[in-house]
Design a protein around this motif. Structure first.
Motif, PDB file in Angstrom:
ATOM      1  N   LEU A  34      16.438 -37.811  27.471  1.00  0.00           N
ATOM      2  CA  LEU A  34      15.882 -39.160  27.327  1.00  0.00           C
ATOM      3  C   LEU A  34      14.477 -39.156  26.748  1.00  0.00           C
ATOM      4  N   GLU A  35      13.633 -38.268  27.268  1.00  0.00           N
ATOM      5  CA  GLU A  35      12.243 -38.239  26.801  1.00  0.00           C
ATOM      6  C   GLU A  35      12.178 -37.917  25.314  1.00  0.00           C
ATOM      7  N   ALA A  36      12.997 -36.972  24.872  1.00  0.00           N
ATOM      8  CA  ALA A  36      12.995 -36.594  23.456  1.00  0.00           C
ATOM      9  C   ALA A  36      13.529 -37.722  22.581  1.00  0.00           C
ATOM     10  N   SER A  37      14.603 -38.353  23.025  1.00  0.00           N
ATOM     11  CA  SER A  37      15.184 -39.449  22.250  1.00  0.00           C
ATOM     12  C   SER A  37      14.196 -40.606  22.107  1.00  0.00           C
ATOM     13  N   ARG A  38      13.498 -40.917  23.180  1.00  0.00           N
ATOM     14  CA  ARG A  38      12.502 -41.986  23.121  1.00  0.00           C
ATOM     15  C   ARG A  38      11.343 -41.592  22.211  1.00  0.00           C
ATOM     16  N   ARG A  39      10.945 -40.332  22.272  1.00  0.00           N
ATOM     17  CA  ARG A  39       9.789 -39.881  21.489  1.00  0.00           C
ATOM     18  C   ARG A  39      10.055 -39.981  19.993  1.00  0.00           C
ATOM     19  N   ILE A  40      11.293 -39.747  19.563  1.00  0.00           N
ATOM     20  CA  ILE A  40      11.561 -39.822  18.124  1.00  0.00           C
ATOM     21  C   ILE A  40      12.003 -41.217  17.698  1.00  0.00           C
ATOM     22  N   GLY A  41      11.886 -42.183  18.621  1.00  0.00           N
ATOM     23  CA  GLY A  41      12.098 -43.579  18.260  1.00  0.00           C
ATOM     24  C   GLY A  41      13.523 -44.072  18.366  1.00  0.00           C
ATOM     25  N   LEU A  42      14.382 -43.327  19.071  1.00  0.00           N
ATOM     26  CA  LEU A  42      15.779 -43.732  19.188  1.00  0.00           C
ATOM     27  C   LEU A  42      16.095 -44.374  20.527  1.00  0.00           C
ATOM     28  N   GLY A  43      15.086 -44.520  21.363  1.00  0.00           N
ATOM     29  CA  GLY A  43      15.306 -45.122  22.671  1.00  0.00           C
ATOM     30  C   GLY A  43      16.283 -44.312  23.493  1.00  0.00           C
ATOM     31  N   ASP A  44      17.018 -44.993  24.368  1.00  0.00           N
ATOM     32  CA  ASP A  44      17.977 -44.297  25.219  1.00  0.00           C
ATOM     33  C   ASP A  44      19.328 -44.132  24.540  1.00  0.00           C
ATOM     34  N   ASP A  45      19.517 -44.759  23.376  1.00  0.00           N
ATOM     35  CA  ASP A  45      20.819 -44.712  22.712  1.00  0.00           C
ATOM     36  C   ASP A  45      21.035 -43.439  21.919  1.00  0.00           C
ATOM     37  N   GLY A  46      19.957 -42.817  21.434  1.00  0.00           N
ATOM     38  CA  GLY A  46      20.088 -41.587  20.673  1.00  0.00           C
ATOM     39  C   GLY A  46      20.752 -41.796  19.331  1.00  0.00           C
ATOM     40  N   ALA A  47      21.519 -40.808  18.915  1.00  0.00           N
ATOM     41  CA  ALA A  47      22.172 -40.854  17.612  1.00  0.00           C
ATOM     42  C   ALA A  47      23.385 -39.940  17.641  1.00  0.00           C
ATOM     43  N   LEU A  48      23.952 -39.679  16.480  1.00  0.00           N
ATOM     44  CA  LEU A  48      25.131 -38.823  16.362  1.00  0.00           C
ATOM     45  C   LEU A  48      24.689 -37.360  16.437  1.00  0.00           C
ATOM     46  N   ARG A  49      25.343 -36.593  17.308  1.00  0.00           N
ATOM     47  CA  ARG A  49      25.001 -35.176  17.425  1.00  0.00           C
ATOM     48  C   ARG A  49      26.155 -34.322  16.921  1.00  0.00           C
ATOM     49  N   ILE A  50      25.841 -33.423  16.001  1.00  0.00           N
ATOM     50  CA  ILE A  50      26.844 -32.554  15.383  1.00  0.00           C
ATOM     51  C   ILE A  50      26.469 -31.112  15.704  1.00  0.00           C
ATOM     52  N   GLY A  51      27.332 -30.436  16.445  1.00  0.00           N
ATOM     53  CA  GLY A  51      27.043 -29.065  16.851  1.00  0.00           C
ATOM     54  C   GLY A  51      28.066 -28.080  16.306  1.00  0.00           C
ATOM     55  N   VAL A  52      27.584 -26.942  15.863  1.00  0.00           N
ATOM     56  CA  VAL A  52      28.445 -25.873  15.364  1.00  0.00           C
ATOM     57  C   VAL A  52      28.614 -24.832  16.463  1.00  0.00           C
ATOM     58  N   ALA A  53      29.823 -24.291  16.580  1.00  0.00           N
ATOM     59  CA  ALA A  53      30.145 -23.267  17.579  1.00  0.00           C
ATOM     60  C   ALA A  53      30.729 -22.044  16.875  1.00  0.00           C
TER      61      ALA A  53
END
Length: 395
Positions: free
Chosen positions: A358-377
């Motif tokens: 939450l703290e990181a999402s708010r800091r980059i201006g996305l609030g609590d909603d965040g954005a699309l996360r794409i992870g490679v495995a």
């Protein structure tokens, strides 16, 4: 060594249903060997740990083998490996144990880059005893942490920091921070949950007094692992049941351990080691070789995805100099939840949100909603990437 992703994928039954998985940062798929190890324990004669019956000995062996596996995986003394339900539970337990010696005016440092599991336990432990919380910020443009040094005082009792952000992938210079913490006479608590899924862990090289990770992020089942020097654990006294063991590390392991999960976690470590060339050098050396190959494979795919996102006009928030193959992105004119749904209709799993950061999402201006996360495995391949980019292009 050549990275044979096709051979690796063939060992993951979940991939047979045809879905493309970019949801590894929230929990990876597991190979057959992990499921088989868990089933073998669940269907064997097993009981509480002991040395008299075969069932007791079998339980004892499962725990001993898990400690040894994570000693190799983390690069640490197995006698300081604590096994538990989750990283969150282990962090809460240890923060409360450490806070027993804190006093009003003492200080703890947490970062805005971290998952909340390495923030809230420390904040709440500090509040309970009247200690002060100091926040280490990061640059929202680059994702890089600010300097820790100005926050350290002779009252600092712990520095809690991530080895890799589960939201934007930033891999801070952990060693620089743990050296500063040690120089100030304080302890470092390093969240390696996301880091351990993408890099060889070496607790001593990181300088981490305590390192925590979660096997379900790197091909294993749901459980948590904490590693520290046995001498440090000896100095801490968690709340526990009177009859339960007070020896280290057992004093931190509340209740009966999940033997089947520990067997699965051990199998996950062995699976990863099997990707490397052992050559008789042992599991630790095999893990080092495996991670070299995995990182090269994952970083190449990350670069492909990032270039494709930029071509589509997406905003990519993961720009640190060192980072995992995890991208957070938003596409102008499209809600991230809607993008997620669009991808799901194409049988592509890529979630949207703030993922407890939450703290990181708010800091980059996305609030609590965040954005699309794409992870490679380790099992992601070029065809998965092709499908992802093609589906995004049809928005």
């Amino acid at each position: 060594m050549t990275y044979d992703v096709t051979a690796i994928r063939s060992q993951f039954p979940a991939l047979a249903d045809g879905a493309a998985h970019f949801d590894g940062p929230g929990g990876s798929q597991v190979p057959s060997a992990v499921g088989a190890a868990m089933a073998a324990v669940l269907t064997s004669g097993i009981s509480n740990r002991g040395t008299v019956t075969r069932a007791e000995q079998r339980a004892e062996d499962v725990v001993r083998e898990a400690r040894a596996a994570f000693g190799d995986f983390i690069g640490t003394d197995p006698r300081g490996v604590v096994l538990g339900r989750s990283m969150t539970a282990l962090t809460y337990d240890l923060s409360r144990a450490m806070a027993k010696t804190w006093r009003p005016g003492d200080e703890v440092v947490v970062t805005r880059l971290d998952h909340d599991a390495n923030i809230r336990p420390w904040v709440q432990a500090a509040e309970a005893v009247g200690a002060t919380v100091r926040w280490l910020d990061f640059d929202p443009e680059t994702g890089e942490l600010d300097s820790l040094e100005p926050l350290l005082t002779d009252r600092t009792r712990v520095v809690a920091v991530t080895a890799a952000s589960n939201l934007i992938g930033t891999m801070p210079d952990v060693r620089a921070m743990t050296d500063l913490a040690r120089g100030a006479g304080t302890l470092s608590y390093v969240d390696g949950v996301h880091y351990a899924a993408h890099a060889l862990v070496d607790r001593n090289a990181l300088g981490a007094d305590v390192f925590v990770c979660s096997p379900y992020k790197f091909l294993g089942p749901h459980c948590g692992v904490l590693a520290a020097d046995p001498e440090l654990l000896e100095s801490l006294h968690p709340d526990k049941l009177l009859p339960s063991s007070d020896v280290v590390p057992e004093r931190f392991e509340l209740g009966t351990l999940p033997y089947e999960a520990l067997a699965g976690a051990t199998a996950a470590v062995d699976f990863l080691a099997g990707i490397g060339a052992d050559d008789g050098l042992g599991r630790r050396a095999a893990l080092a070789a495996a991670w070299t190959s995995i990182e090269e494979h994952e970083d190449r795919l990350r670069d492909r995805i990032e270039a494709g996102l930029v071509d589509l006009g997406a905003t990519v928030y993961s720009r640190a100099a060192r980072r995992t193959p995890t991208l957070l992105a938003s596409i102008a004119g499209h809600e991230s939840a809607a993008v997620r749904q669009h991808l799901a209709e194409a049988d592509i799993n890529a979630p949207a949100g703030s993922f407890y950061a939450l703290e990181a999402s708010r800091r980059i201006g996305l609030g609590d909603d965040g954005a699309l996360r794409i992870g490679v495995a380790p099992y992601t391949d070029d065809q998965d990437v092709d499908r992802l980019l093609a589906a995004l292009a049809t928005l």
